[in-house]
Write an enzyme that holds these catalytic residues in place. Structure first.
Site, PDB file in Angstrom:
ATOM      1  N   ALA A 177      -8.222  -0.960   2.221  1.00 41.77           N
ATOM      2  CA  ALA A 177      -9.367  -0.679   3.079  1.00 41.77           C
ATOM      3  C   ALA A 177     -10.618  -1.448   2.653  1.00 41.77           C
ATOM      4  CB  ALA A 177      -9.646   0.830   3.125  1.00 41.77           C
ATOM      5  N   ARG A 233      -3.683  -6.307   5.938  1.00 41.84           N
ATOM      6  CA  ARG A 233      -5.082  -6.774   5.975  1.00 41.84           C
ATOM      7  C   ARG A 233      -5.726  -6.636   7.363  1.00 41.84           C
ATOM      8  NH1 ARG A 233      -6.447 -12.460   2.973  1.00 41.84           N
ATOM      9  NH2 ARG A 233      -8.553 -11.950   2.290  1.00 41.84           N
ATOM     10  N   ARG A 256      -7.501   3.101  13.139  1.00 45.83           N
ATOM     11  CA  ARG A 256      -8.415   1.986  12.879  1.00 45.83           C
ATOM     12  C   ARG A 256      -8.466   1.034  14.084  1.00 45.83           C
ATOM     13  NH1 ARG A 256     -11.567  -0.200   8.824  1.00 45.83           N
ATOM     14  NH2 ARG A 256     -11.016   1.300   7.235  1.00 45.83           N
ATOM     15  N   GLU A 276       0.851  -1.192   0.000  1.00 41.61           N
ATOM     16  CA  GLU A 276       0.000   0.000   0.000  1.00 41.61           C
ATOM     17  C   GLU A 276       0.887   1.242   0.000  1.00 41.61           C
ATOM     18  OE1 GLU A 276      -3.264   0.112   2.847  1.00 41.61           O
ATOM     19  OE2 GLU A 276      -3.375   2.284   2.719  1.00 41.61           O
ATOM     20  N   GLU A 294     -10.949  -7.551   3.873  1.00 45.42           N
ATOM     21  CA  GLU A 294     -10.288  -7.678   5.162  1.00 45.42           C
ATOM     22  C   GLU A 294     -11.089  -8.394   6.257  1.00 45.42           C
ATOM     23  OE1 GLU A 294      -9.562  -3.327   4.909  1.00 45.42           O
ATOM     24  OE2 GLU A 294      -7.604  -3.848   5.701  1.00 45.42           O
TER      25      GLU A 294
HETATM   26  N1  LUZ Z   1      -5.453   2.293   4.353  1.00 47.45           N
HETATM   27  C1  LUZ Z   1      -5.704   3.560   4.688  1.00 47.45           C
HETATM   28  C2  LUZ Z   1      -6.201   1.275   4.807  1.00 47.45           C
HETATM   29  O1  LUZ Z   1      -4.977   4.447   4.261  1.00 47.45           O
HETATM   30  N2  LUZ Z   1      -6.749   3.836   5.466  1.00 47.45           N
HETATM   31  C3  LUZ Z   1      -7.551   2.888   5.962  1.00 47.45           C
HETATM   32  O2  LUZ Z   1      -8.503   3.184   6.676  1.00 47.45           O
HETATM   33  C4  LUZ Z   1      -7.272   1.548   5.638  1.00 47.45           C
HETATM   34  N3  LUZ Z   1      -8.005   0.556   6.124  1.00 47.45           N
HETATM   35  C5  LUZ Z   1      -7.691  -0.691   5.823  1.00 47.45           C
HETATM   36  C6  LUZ Z   1      -6.626  -0.948   5.003  1.00 47.45           C
HETATM   37  N4  LUZ Z   1      -5.894   0.016   4.496  1.00 47.45           N
HETATM   38 MO1  MOS Z   2      -4.741  -2.789   3.069  1.00 46.86          MO
HETATM   39  S1  MOS Z   2      -4.187  -3.314   4.928  1.00 46.86           S
HETATM   40  O1  MOS Z   2      -6.288  -2.710   2.816  1.00 46.86           O
HETATM   41  O2  MOS Z   2      -3.593  -2.398   2.069  1.00 46.86           O
END
Ligand code: LUZ
Ligand code: MOS
Length: 767
Positions: A517, A350, A318, A240, A721
């Site tokens: 997310a 995840r 989160r 990510e 997730e």
């Molecule tokens: N990434 C993010 C995420 O930048 N914000 C989120 O709330 C999120 N939630 C789950 C996985 N990646």
């Molecule tokens: Mo994610 S933890 O939704 O890259």
């Protein structure tokens, strides 16, 4: 009786996975499969051998003379900013004066071949004055080393509520990290293009993040960096944010040397240099009344962030959003600290902090249950949330399926019979014990950062009736491409065979949020829907005026055939497209979607951050060998709220994979750093992930058939997730078996519950 109400959805035969055939025949292209352009350079990274210190001297003159080596780059060669921090600018691409973790990139070697680069790697000499190393988040907190301001979520008043509680329990939990272990390691391939630009092929969940980071480091506009992603061999959150460094390195070399460059991490480099799921150390205090209602809950979370913020501040948030899981608790105070340690920056994985938050309240409930002599499931079910409940962050729950999922799975599997069987078994067996646990899940869908919840899609209908679709969604094995094809096919009323899903590319769809997310199909699917509807409007209006001669008639295209006022005509998709084209009408459209309703005010920590929630409950059973400490997960049965699934197989795959990955995190995957901050579990020989033999012998997932209005794409709820968190039940199932063997066991709420910990727990006692 609930029996009659069972409305578990039966699978239908339908469109499967658009990529499956190419995957199994080896035709799918990953970054390392892209045919290299002549003159391509191979990159290797020299990374810090120690976790914290001041660089005194670094000598790579000899290394640079190695035959085949073209150049070695340090931070001094960076034309723009030496900065890759996403949320906060606190992370250099290449270390300058100090190193902050073992594995931190220091130099980039560019060579004609990998062997030359590798040879040069061993000739580099570095002298570092060591500084104190911190690996424990509580120690970091005590020294006020924080990556971001601490956060507190509050509802009601826990101080007065605790005074009214009959029972109060306090304790501490630990959850460890988790290595992403995507099959495809981190990597990128870049080449120079005209006008001082670069094109990057990256294995990233966030093409725009890569583009933004590379532009910043090169000191050019984002318009000079094109990022293209066909698919990833797994991401799980690890790509990510953390795909940007390697992509930027490849871009840097391509930009400066005007030659193609490829940077692919070897497995051990990937494990050493990249961050993992954030480990957490947490304290809890739970208060219940006479009837086992949870009146008050306090938790303090110490997140191990590693050496830079990366996504940890968002992950921390989160955790707070999920600190009460599926329960309604009227008085909550939850505090979270993002602690700076000398480990690689930990990152998205995840669940993104949600699982870490949920584990703590599950432990608190289990603690209370064990002391009160009731089954944890009694407290769990009693406190399950309902419509109208207010979450600690202010959102009022609507369309709660928590109780429904719980009730359906417990009836379907006959939980009372399971408990009785296990009790009977345990009373008849001395050295083998069984345990069962229930794990409810409530997961909020949307990026917690409201600003990120938007997407765009581009649709081209070509003059021959074929269709090209581009969105901001990145396919990482989760099946989003299949869903996008389905959304376009259904909206346009044509066969999925007509649609080609293009790679994700920043010049076609710009300013995207990462695929993360669990929101990718929702956000990009809705944007795509919007684009397809624009095309439909133009086609329909042509049919109305030019064919029907009636602007008031109702036009529809279904199964490629044109219907006027519900009547089939001789016209079909292809003929209409061709006619519309000759009339010089635009057959392309761009769709945009931004989630409505959501908002959050950080100054008061209240709002309505999630489009909706996903619910479910799993029953997990385990058997422990009380001589050896080994165990098996016998069965997982889940009832999962998928809304109205548009692709049963894809969603089932996400559930099964998520559950097994969650079990891995809770039971066997053990990230170990020593006190010097060096990763000991640095290879597949020392880091155990679930294999086919660790998949539960029985694993069933039934979808709750709900058809309520929600903001999901075609009512098909996000699935990426949430299922991972069912795996948390494996911890408690195993622990319950240990307690069945030794009721005085002092086994802690310390995950993963490895066979070593089980063995110690079986024979521990507080007497
Ligand atoms: N990434 C993010 C995420 O930048 N914000 C989120 O709330 C999120 N939630 C789950 C996985 N990646
Ligand atoms: Mo994610 S933890 O939704 O890259």
């Amino acid at each position: 009786m609930i029996d009659e109400k069972i409305n578990i959805k039966k699978p239908e035969t339908q469109f499967g996975n658009a990529d499956a055939a190419n995957h199994v025949t080896g035709r799918s292209i990953y970054v390392d499969d892209i045919p290299a352009i002549e003159g391509m350079l191979y990159l290797r990274i020299f990374d810090s051998p120690i976790a914290h210190g001041k660089i005194k001297k670094i000598d790579y003159a000899e290394a640079e003379q190695t035959e085949g080596v073209v150049k070695i780059f340090s931070y001094k060669d960076i034309p723009g900013e030496n900065q890759i921090g996403g949320i906060f600018p606190d992370e250099p691409l290449l270390a300058d004066e100090e190193v902050h973790f073992c594995g931190q990139p220091v130099l980039i070697i560019a060579a004609e071949n990998d062997d030359a680069a590798e040879e040069a790697l061993h000739k580099i000499k570095i002298e570092i004055d060591p500084l104190p190393v911190i690996t424990d988040p509580r120690i970091a907190f005590a020294q006020n080393k924080l990556l971001s301001p601490s956060r507190k979520f509050k509802i009601g008043d826990t101080t007065t509520a605790f005074a009214q509680c009959k029972y109060i329990f306090e304790g501490r939990t630990e959850t460890n990290g988790q290595e992403h272990l995507y099959l495809e390691t981190q990597g990128a391939y870049a080449y120079p293009t005209e006008h001082d630009s670069v094109k990057i092929f990256s294995s990233t969940q966030g093409p725009t993040q890569v583009q933004r980071t590379a532009a910043r480091v090169l000191g050019v506009g984002m318009n000079k960096v094109e990022v293209d992603v066909s698919r990833l061999g797994g991401g799980f959150g690890g790509k990510e944010d953390q795909a940007s460094a390697w992509a930027t390195m490849a871009a840097l070399v391509a930009y400066l040397l005007k030659r193609p460059a490829k940077c692919i991490l070897h497995r051990m480099e990937d494990m050493r240099m990249t961050g993992k799921r954030n480990p957490y150390s947490s304290d809890y205090k739970i208060g219940l009344d006479d009837n086992y209602n949870i009146l008050a809950y306090e938790a303090t979370f110490y997140q191990n962030g590693g050496a830079a913020a990366d996504l940890s501040p968002a992950i921390l948030e989160r955790t707070l959003f999920h600190c009460t899981n599926s329960y309604f608790v009227p008085n909550v105070t939850a505090t979270a600290h993002s602690c700076k340690t000398n480990l690689p920056p930990n990152t998205a994985f995840r669940g993104f902090g949600g699982p870490q938050g949920m584990f703590v309240i599950e432990a608190a409930i289990d603690h209370a249950a064990k002391n009160l002599g009731v089954d944890a499931s009694v407290i769990q079910r009693k406190n399950m949330m309902d419509d109208g409940n207010e979450m600690p962050y202010g959102q009022i729950i609507k369309n709660a399926e928590a109780k429904d999922c719980w009730d359906q799975v417990t009836v379907k599997c006959d939980i009372e019979a399971i408990k009785k069987d296990i009790n009977d078994f345990n009373s008849q067996n001395d050295l083998i014990k069984k345990g069962v646990a229930l794990m409810p899940v409530c997961f909020g869908i949307s990026f917690t950062n409201t600003m990120m919840n938007h997407a765009r899609a581009l649709v081209h209908v070509y003059s021959d009736g074929s269709v090209g679709v581009s969105t901001g969604a990145v396919e990482m094995g989760q099946g989003v491409n299949s869903k996008m094809i389905q959304v376009a096919a259904k909206t346009l009323g044509i066969s999925t065979d007509r649609i080609k899903l293009e790679s994700t590319n920043t010049t076609r769809v710009a300013n995207t949020s990462p695929s993360a997310a669990s929101s990718t199909a929702d956000l990009n699917g809705k944007a795509l829907l919007h684009a397809c509807n624009q095309v439909n409007e133009r086609l329909y209006s042509f049919v109305k005026t030019e064919i029907a001669g009636d602007t008031e008639c109702i036009v529809e295209i279904k199964d490629e055939q044109v219907y006027i006022n519900g009547e089939a005509t001789v016209h079909h998709w292809k003929s209409i497209v061709q006619q519309v084209f000759t009339k010089r009408i635009n057959l392309s459209a761009k769709g945009h979607y931004a989630t409505p309703v959501i908002h959050f005010d950080k100054s008061i920590e209240k709002g309505h951050p999630f489009a909706y929630h996903v619910y479910g409950t799993a029953i997990i059973r385990a058997t422990v060998d009380c001589l050896r400490g080994t165990y098996e997960i016998d069965a997982v049965h889940a009832v999962h709220d998928a809304g109205t699934s548009i692709n049963h197989l894809v969603d089932l795959g996400q559930c099964e994979g998520g559950i097994v990955q969650g079990i891995g995190w809770m039971t066997m995957e053990e990230v170990v750093y020593n006190e010097e901050g060096r990763l000991l579990s640095n290879a597949l020989s020392t880091y155990k992930i679930p294999d086919i033999y660790s998949v539960p012998k029985e694993l069933t997932v039934d979808f709750l058939n709900t058809d309520k209005n929600n903001l999901a794409i075609q009512k098909s709820k996000a699935v990426g997730e949430p299922p991972l968190m069912y795996g948390i039940g494996a911890f408690f199932a195993i622990r319950n078996a240990v307690i069945a063997f030794n009721p005085k066991s002092t086994i802690k709420y310390n995950a993963p519950i490895t066979p070593e910990k089980v063995l110690m727990g079986l024979y521990s006692s507080n007497e």
